[in-house]
Scaffold this active site. Structure first.
Site, PDB file in Angstrom:
ATOM      1  CD  GLN A   1      -2.795  -1.052   2.474  1.00 33.50           C
ATOM      2  OE1 GLN A   1      -2.437  -1.689   3.439  1.00 33.50           O
ATOM      3  NE2 GLN A   1      -3.886  -0.294   2.488  1.00 33.50           N
TER       4      GLN A   1
ATOM      5  CG  HIS B   1      -7.827  -6.354   4.763  1.00 39.26           C
ATOM      6  ND1 HIS B   1      -9.045  -5.805   4.437  1.00 39.26           N
ATOM      7  CD2 HIS B   1      -6.896  -5.448   4.365  1.00 39.26           C
ATOM      8  CE1 HIS B   1      -8.852  -4.632   3.836  1.00 39.26           C
ATOM      9  NE2 HIS B   1      -7.555  -4.386   3.790  1.00 39.26           N
ATOM     10  CD  GLU B   2      -3.631  -4.975   6.313  1.00 47.15           C
ATOM     11  OE1 GLU B   2      -3.041  -4.587   5.283  1.00 47.15           O
ATOM     12  OE2 GLU B   2      -4.599  -4.364   6.799  1.00 47.15           O
TER      13      GLU B   2
HETATM   14 NI    NI Z   1      -6.321  -2.800   3.122  1.00 47.12          NI
END
Ligand code: NI
Length: 169
Positions: free
Chosen positions: A51, A133-134
């Site tokens: 991210q 999720h990660e």
């Molecule tokens: Ni995320």
């Protein structure tokens, strides 16, 4: 302290597959510190290196209310266990959007800390959801991928509108 720029959906760089960390050096530890600064400032409960446009298998998480339980997972491998859990998920790369996603309720994760020490964690509930999720981010996968095409389209429209508004301000 450094705040890193967070990529936003549908930025194609979020689709890159992260490679394993090979060197547990000071550069890695600085990156982990900066990822925590960025996550706490956002604020969020989890952040994958993908991210912040660093495509290495690094995750930071802190689901505590007081932000005093930082967890680092480097080169994580997941084993999904029994049960499913539906929760409303959000993502720092998809600001302001929360949608229900179904995940494994129980997991076991094997990973290394920022000093290269291996560990195994068996966990459930919110922490298990957050780790899944990660870990998805490291594979170039986002939680919106689990939603219907119509929902995904609406989210993209919402985010591009938000971006235009921010550009005008
Ligand atoms: Ni995320």
């Amino acid at each position: 302290m450094a705040i890193l720029n967070i990529l936003e959906y549908p930025d194609p760089r979020l689709r890159n597959k992260a490679r394993p960390v090979e060197h547990f050096d000071n550069g890695l530890r600085t990156l982990v510190d900066n990822m925590f600064d960025t996550m706490y400032a956002a604020p969020g409960i989890g952040l994958a290196a993908s991210q912040v446009n660093i495509h290495r298998r690094i995750i930071v998480i802190d689901i505590s209310e007081k932000c005093d339980e930082p967890r680092v997972f480097i080169n994580p491998t997941l084993s999904l266990g029994s049960g499913t859990l539906e929760t409303d998920e959000g993502c720092l790369s998809v600001p302001g959007i929360y949608e229900t996603v179904s995940r494994a309720e129980n997991i076991v994760v094997n990973a290394f800390d920022q000093h290269g020490k291996p560990f195994e964690l068996a966990t459930q509930g919110l922490l298990a959801v957050c780790i899944q999720h990660e870990c998805d981010h490291l594979l170039g996968k986002m939680f919106v991928d689990y939603l219907s095409r119509i929902k995904q389209q609406r989210i993209r429209q919402k985010l591009s509108k938000l971006k235009r508004q921010r550009a005008q301000d």
